[in-house]
Design a protein around this motif. Structure first.
Motif, PDB file in Angstrom:
ATOM      1  N   GLU A 155       0.824  -1.203   0.000  1.00 24.31           N
ATOM      2  CA  GLU A 155       0.000   0.000   0.000  1.00 24.31           C
ATOM      3  C   GLU A 155       0.864   1.261   0.000  1.00 24.31           C
ATOM      4  N   LYS A 156       1.956   1.233   0.766  1.00 21.70           N
ATOM      5  CA  LYS A 156       2.854   2.387   0.816  1.00 21.70           C
ATOM      6  C   LYS A 156       3.484   2.638  -0.549  1.00 21.70           C
ATOM      7  N   ARG A 158       2.245   1.808  -3.399  1.00 21.48           N
ATOM      8  CA  ARG A 158       1.193   2.337  -4.275  1.00 21.48           C
ATOM      9  C   ARG A 158       1.024   3.833  -4.068  1.00 21.48           C
ATOM     10  N   GLN A 159       0.985   4.274  -2.799  1.00 19.06           N
ATOM     11  CA  GLN A 159       0.814   5.688  -2.505  1.00 19.06           C
ATOM     12  C   GLN A 159       1.987   6.505  -3.031  1.00 19.06           C
ATOM     13  N   GLU A 160       3.196   5.992  -2.875  1.00 14.20           N
ATOM     14  CA  GLU A 160       4.369   6.727  -3.343  1.00 14.20           C
ATOM     15  C   GLU A 160       4.399   6.823  -4.860  1.00 14.20           C
ATOM     16  N   ARG A 162       1.762   6.661  -6.785  1.00 10.04           N
ATOM     17  CA  ARG A 162       0.658   7.542  -7.171  1.00 10.04           C
ATOM     18  C   ARG A 162       1.029   9.009  -6.978  1.00 10.04           C
ATOM     19  N   LYS A 454      -3.416  14.644   0.494  1.00  9.26           N
ATOM     20  CA  LYS A 454      -3.972  13.299   0.326  1.00  9.26           C
ATOM     21  C   LYS A 454      -2.877  12.254   0.431  1.00  9.26           C
ATOM     22  N   TYR A 455      -1.688  12.585  -0.058  1.00  7.83           N
ATOM     23  CA  TYR A 455      -0.573  11.630   0.042  1.00  7.83           C
ATOM     24  C   TYR A 455      -0.142  11.438   1.501  1.00  7.83           C
ATOM     25  N   ASN A 458      -2.435   9.370   3.095  1.00  4.67           N
ATOM     26  CA  ASN A 458      -2.515   8.083   2.391  1.00  4.67           C
ATOM     27  C   ASN A 458      -3.914   7.770   1.909  1.00  4.67           C
ATOM     28  N   THR A 459      -4.537   8.754   1.282  1.00  9.59           N
ATOM     29  CA  THR A 459      -5.872   8.572   0.701  1.00  9.59           C
ATOM     30  C   THR A 459      -5.870   8.853  -0.789  1.00  9.59           C
ATOM     31  N   LEU A 460      -4.698   8.796  -1.422  1.00  7.99           N
ATOM     32  CA  LEU A 460      -4.632   9.019  -2.875  1.00  7.99           C
ATOM     33  C   LEU A 460      -5.338   7.888  -3.618  1.00  7.99           C
TER      34      LEU A 460
END
Length: 460
Positions: A155-156, A158-160, A162, A454-455, A458-460
């Motif tokens: 998940e981390k 993915r956020q990075e 994104r 949002k990043y 962590n809601t991107l």
């Protein structure tokens, strides 16, 4: 109008205002969410973390297998050499007495004894641990926590990824809008040049005046080339991140950004952002899991200082029988069932410092959670403040564009009526260009600050 309502209305007008500047030369449209989905499927960094997650899943299964019985089976073939009978003085001469049940004392000649040479052994053993001080259960819990950490790592990443793509996407968006601004200014400059050429034929404009505007047009053309080259770099980086074919371009799709503007209005206060970060930030969740892992490590080390108990069953079929004084050419089958207890007494003094070290590490992990929370709270506060500042900057730049347009129209009218100098026209034109570019940058900067919040949450 309240500050929150003004902020929401300004954000929506910002998104709509920026979307009007999107050029139409791109081949296809792609929303930011579509880009995210493509990255989830094809980004190399995400693929690596997903492979690590599968390995963690197998680790949980492996740890659970320690709860199952252990079964061993062995087969052995052997060649047995001749047995020698010797006296207590290691002499092969004379005889040795030994008792044979039912026959009494018998005499056996010392020296080489008749021995069956070819041997075999079949052994099956089953062991089931029924108590290990909690070591097995603790190992399973550590594996499960490792699996959860691997999930958070995916998940981390993915956020990075994104957030990286968001930066590229907004850069591309900004470049497209800047190109539109340059195109409009080039069009205005070309019209002025055409008018000046007509007036030069009438003798009311000097050649030097015309040259100045032609130089300005060349400067705009250079800026356009630089922006187009910057676009190529950004597109190549985006294509690499999501593994798109080389040269496949797309246009920024504004609908998704309008949806983000609606979502932005739901977060009208810093407190809501702080709450969202506390619930969703991956760094905080990883720190909490690290605390649980350290607790299980303490339990695992304590279990090493406790005895382990297991039920053991074994069956052994072997031949020849060489445990008697005279070897016998026969197979003997023996089986047993029992309980085994194993206790490492040295662990009482050897594990003491190791357990103490693990407890300190557990305390450190718990304190680290609060440190991570403090860092996240500071980041949210700083970026929320930047978001509010950027909204004011957009409002200011919009007013400056309005004033620059009015100034350009007034100066051009005065110049057309021979009431202003050419330098006044050039200053007004440069002021208008600078104001237009500053507005584009301010709008994109506001969007960037929103996505950065949002990043962080962590809601991107």
């Amino acid at each position: 109008m309240s500050n929150h309502m003004f902020f929401g209305a300004l954000t929506f007008s910002t998104i709509v205002g920026v979307s009007c500047c999107v050029p139409s030369y791109a081949q296809q449209k792609m929303s930011l969410q579509s880009l995210f989905e493509l990255a989830d499927q094809q980004n190399q960094r995400i693929k690596i973390s997903e492979t690590a997650l599968k390995a963690a899943e197998e680790g949980v299964t492996s740890a659970k297998s320690a709860l199952l019985p252990s079964v061993e089976f062995s087969v052995q073939g052997s060649y047995t050499g001749n047995a020698f009978l010797m006296s207590r003085g290691f002499s092969t001469c004379g005889t040795t007495e030994y008792i044979v049940p039912g026959l009494g004392v018998q005499q056996v000649q010392n020296g080489k004894q008749p021995t069956p040479h070819w041997g075999n052994s079949f052994t099956a053993q089953a062991t089931q641990v029924i108590y290990s001080g909690g070591a097995i259960r603790s190992g399973v819990e550590i594996a499960k926590l490792g699996h959860q950490l691997a999930e958070l790592d995916v998940e981390k990443n993915r956020q990075e990824v994104r957030f990286l793509l968001t930066g590229y996407y907004l850069d591309l968006y900004k470049l497209q809008n800047q190109l539109q601004v340059i195109a409009r200014n080039m069009e205005l400059t070309e019209k002025v040049i055409e008018q000046m050429k007509a007036r030069r034929e009438q003798g009311t404009v000097l050649k030097n005046d015309l040259t100045r505007y032609e130089l300005q047009l060349q400067s705009l053309q250079l800026t356009k080339t630089q922006l187009e080259d910057a676009q190529k770099i950004i597109r190549h980086q985006m294509n690499t991140a999501v593994h798109l074919p080389e040269g496949e371009n797309f246009e920024v799709e504004t609908k998704s950004l309008e949806e983000d503007s609606k979502a932005l209005k739901a977060y009208t206060s810093e407190q809501l952002w702080q709450q969202t970060a506390a619930e969703n930030n991956i760094g905080i969740r990883q720190a909490l899991l690290a605390t649980k892992v350290s607790e299980q490590k303490v339990r695992n080390l304590r279990a090493a200082s406790l005895p382990s108990v297991a039920v053991v069953a074994e069956n052994n079929l072997a031949g020849p029988y060489t445990s008697d004084l005279i070897p016998k050419n026969a197979n003997v089958n023996v089986w047993f069932v029992g309980i085994g207890v194993k206790y490492n007494l040295s662990s009482i003094w050897k594990n003491k410092h190791t357990i103490r070290k693990a407890r300190y590490e557990n305390t450190q992990a718990r304190e680290s959670v609060e440190l991570v929370r403090e860092d996240i709270r500071n980041s949210v506060q700083a970026n929320y403040t930047n978001l509010l500042t950027s909204s004011v900057e957009v409002s200011t730049q919009e007013k400056q564009v309005e004033l620059a347009d009015q100034n350009y129209a007034v100066v051009k009218n005065r110049y057309d009526n021979a009431l202003a100098l050419l330098t006044d026209m050039l200053d007004a034109s440069n002021m208008k260009l600078a104001a237009d570019m500053a507005l584009v940058n301010a709008r994109i900067n506001m969007l960037y600050n929103y996505f950065k919040l949002k990043y962080i949450t962590n809601t991107l």
